[in-house]
Design a protein around this motif. Structure first.
Motif, short mmCIF file in Angstrom:
data_model
loop_
_atom_site.label_atom_id
_atom_site.label_comp_id
_atom_site.label_asym_id
_atom_site.label_seq_id
_atom_site.Cartn_x
_atom_site.Cartn_y
_atom_site.Cartn_z
N LEU A 92 0.83 -1.21 0.00
CA LEU A 92 0.00 0.00 0.00
C LEU A 92 0.86 1.26 0.00
N VAL A 93 1.91 1.26 0.84
CA VAL A 93 2.79 2.44 0.92
C VAL A 93 3.53 2.65 -0.40
N ILE A 94 4.12 1.59 -0.92
CA ILE A 94 4.89 1.72 -2.17
C ILE A 94 3.98 2.05 -3.34
N GLY A 95 2.81 1.39 -3.39
CA GLY A 95 1.90 1.64 -4.52
C GLY A 95 1.41 3.07 -4.56
N MET A 96 1.08 3.66 -3.41
CA MET A 96 0.54 5.02 -3.39
C MET A 96 1.64 6.08 -3.48
N SER A 149 -7.48 2.20 -3.48
CA SER A 149 -8.22 1.01 -3.90
C SER A 149 -7.41 0.18 -4.90
N GLU A 150 -6.72 0.87 -5.84
CA GLU A 150 -5.92 0.14 -6.83
C GLU A 150 -4.75 -0.59 -6.15
N ALA A 151 -4.07 0.12 -5.27
CA ALA A 151 -2.94 -0.51 -4.58
C ALA A 151 -3.42 -1.66 -3.68
N GLY A 152 -4.53 -1.42 -2.98
CA GLY A 152 -5.04 -2.47 -2.11
C GLY A 152 -5.43 -3.72 -2.88
#
Length: 677
Positions: A203-207, A215-218
């Motif tokens: 979640l941290v890296i994706g955002m 939502s996409e990262a999750g």
């Protein structure tokens, strides 16, 4: 180093490198499939082993596969967080299990982890711990059981050694499993921790770094995390289950599938009860008959089929047994088997069956084990297994003892009576059935229970029938021990010495003497009731003098002189003088002059008249000692001892003949008579 050894070493090093070196996606997919294949192979092997030691490498394999699985977890975590890509295998598992719903996939993954951690791993760990503890506690008892079987002659030394090694390996295996199960437990905990690391880190890296929305990262990282967890936890679950199967398996004749089907279908009648219970659930509960009736019918059909198969199998087994018996009678081997002669046989009439029947309180088998132990301690030889059988051709209360198929002794017993032997004076109040004590030929009485106590108070020696048989059998074995010692038995005794004195045995056999030569010397000692238990001293003496002569008679004389302490203690009790019949100078001279030499050795050639005179004069002296209550012993010089023994062997076999060199200097010798011509 062999290629297969090199492959294992390279594989272990590769597992360690996987934790620090990034792997390409295609290689990661291949390794994940290999991990699943290894887990399937382990559980299938575990299900097909008959005992735990057949898969003794499992504790080490458990550690290696756990390390491999953790290395794969590190590699997939690195790819998920760094590249947002974990490969086709991980994505397939995540999307297939989740079915488009991340919550469902997450819950299923948590359930799998909890099942492995709480149920499988925890149970396997506990079973391994208890198995290790009980295996160690049972080791002394198992060792004693092996020693008992070895002493009873049920197994040989090689089999005993194999059983001891197996017990030691079992203890090592369960101890290793107790420790290895901790790795499985730690692996399950590591899987749960990695789950949260992947989701939070993703979640941290994706955002922040990939520019994705929450939502996409999750969705993306949760999908890959679930797939990664399933790919690692499913093989872990399989291996944990294999560990549980192995440590809970008892030794059996078949694999898990064979035992499962055999034991679960062993009671077909119980399936009728289960079928009726299932049908009752459909009738008396809201569960519809359409669900329960087919299952109940299937169980009833299975029970009926199993009963018919069991009846057919029983008939087939009976028929097969009859055919085998007929075939054995017709086969040539059936005649060959009749040629086998038992070394020792004990046969008895049907009236003495309670002696050997344990259900009727008979302890003859236990007494025979003690007899074999006693003979091993006193004579130094292993008495063969004694064959016990009933014989309807004998009188009901009669028994016979056979050596190599030939009867050597017989006797009669009255089971409801006691054998009473007089102390030297008769008590007229003690009445019974006159008989002879079978072992020593002493006059005795068979008395009933009511007379027993009075006879004991009068000084009589009162013995029960099992003790009479045991004493008789012991004396017969001692008397004929030399007939039971062959070359094979001698070889077994020598091999036992070789374990602790290999240099002695290698120096003697076959360089100086053969096994047959040693056997002849031992037989001569046993014929005169000299124990051969001190086999080391005997072999040392043969090694010293075997280079000078091959005459077994002379070698036996040298051995007797080397065993002087043992012979002295055998015939002269500590502190007592040895009462003997001394051979006079004239008789010694006559025997020495009658010795003749031949190619086979020396022998005694006396004329019949002189022989008769010697017999008569020695017999007179023996009778005087026996009447005085003394054990007669003939004492002579070392040069003629063996010739005098040859002379007396046929008529006075039980009279010991000793030489001066066979007695210790400190023993007091008291001559009770002199024999001269």
């Amino acid at each position: 180093m062999k290629p297969k050894d090199l492959v294992v070493l390279v594989g272990v090093i590769g597992i360690i490198l996987m934790m620090v070196v990034p792997l390409p996606i295609w290689l990661l997919d291949v390794l994940l499939i290999i991990n699943i294949s290894i887990a399937l192979g382990i559980i299938l092997i575990g299900m097909n082993t008959k005992e735990a030691l057949e898969f003794s490498i499992f504790p080490a394999l458990l550690l290696i596969t756990t390390l491999f699985r953790l290395a794969l977890n590190v590699s997939t975590t690195r790819n998920i967080l760094a590249n947002a890509d974990a490969g086709n295998v991980v994505m397939t598992f995540g999307s297939f299990v989740a079915g488009g719903n991340l919550v469902v996939g997450f819950v299923i993954f948590i359930i799998l982890v909890l099942v492995q951690f709480i149920v499988i791993t925890k149970g396997s760990e506990r079973v391994a711990e208890v198995a290790a503890r009980f295996t160690l506690d049972a080791m002394p008892g198992k060792q004693m059981a092996i020693d008992a079987d070895l002493n009873a002659g049920l197994i040989n030394e090689t089999q005993a050694k194999e059983r001891r090694e197996k017990i030691s390996r079992e203890a090592d295996f369960y101890g290793a499993m107790d420790g290895a199960s901790k790795f499985v437990k730690g692996d399950a905990i590591a899987g749960i921790i990695m789950l949260f690391i992947n989701i939070l880190g993703g979640l941290v890296i994706g955002m922040t770094m990939k520019g994705m929305s929450l939502s996409e990262a999750g969705k993306l990282y949760s999908l890959m995390t679930i797939g990664d967890g399933l790919v690692s936890q499913i093989p872990a679950l399989l291996i944990s289950t294999a560990a549980g199967i192995i440590v809970t398996r008892a030794n059996s004749e078949g694999n898990l599938a064979h035992d499962l089907t055999k034991q679960m279908t062993a009671y077909p009648k119980l399936l009728y009860i289960i079928a009726g219970t299932v049908a009752g659930l459909g009738i008396f509960t809201p569960i519809h008959l359409t669900v329960t009736l087919p299952i109940a019918a299937l169980l009833a059909f299975a029970a009926n089929k199993l009963q018919k198969n069991a009846a057919k199998k029983e008939m087939a087994d009976v028929q097969l047994e009859e055919e085998q018996q007929i075939e054995e009678v017709r086969s040539p081997e059936s005649v060959i088997s009749l040629l086998q002669v038992d070394p020792i046989e004990f046969e008895f009439g049907y009236g003495l069956i309670p002696l050997a029947d344990t259900q009727q309180g008979g302890d003859l088998l236990d007494r025979i084990i003690l007899i074999r132990r006693q003979c091993a301690l006193e004579l130094g030889v292993v008495v063969p297994v004694i064959r016990i059988r009933d014989n309807i051709q004998l009188r009901p209360n009669e028994y016979v003892i056979k050596i190599k198929g030939n009867m050597v002794a017989r006797g009669d017993l009255l089971l409801n009576h006691y054998l009473a032997m007089s102390p030297g004076y008769d008590d007229d109040s003690i009445t019974g059935i006159d008989t002879l004590e079978p072992a020593f030929g002493l006059p005795a009485l068979w008395i009933d229970e009511a007379t027993k106590e009075r006879a004991e108070l009068s000084g009589y020696t009162v013995v029960d029938p099992p003790s009479v048989v045991a004493t008789h059998l012991t004396e017969i074995i001692k008397k004929h021990a030399h007939e039971l010692l062959g070359r094979q038995e001698t070889k077994a005794l020598i091999e036992n010495v070789r374990e602790t004195y290999p240099a002695l045995v290698d120096d003697l056999i076959p360089n100086v003497l053969s096994i047959g030569d040693v056997q002849k010397v031992l037989v001569k000692l046993l014929r005169e009731k000299i124990s051969v238990r001190d086999l080391v001293t005997i072999l040392e003496t043969l090694a010293d003098y075997g280079t000078y002569t091959k005459d077994h008679e002379i070698l036996a004389e040298y051995v007797r002189q080397a065993l002087s302490r043992q012979i002295t203690q055998q015939f002269a009790a500590a502190g007592d003088s040895l009462k003997v019949i001394t051979v006079g100078p004239s008789l010694e001279k006559k025997i020495a002059e009658s010795v003749q030499q031949s190619d086979q050795g020396s022998y005694l050639a006396l004329d019949p008249a002189s022989t008769q005179v010697i017999y008569q004069r020695i017999s007179d002296q023996v009778t005087k000692l026996l009447q005085a209550g003394q054990q007669p012993v003939v004492l002579t010089s070392p040069t003629i001892r063996m010739y005098l023994r040859q002379l007396l062997e046929r008529t006075m076999q039980d009279i010991p003949v000793l030489s001066y060199s066979e007695l210790e200097p400190n023993v007091e010798i008291q001559s009770m008579g002199v024999v001269n011509l």
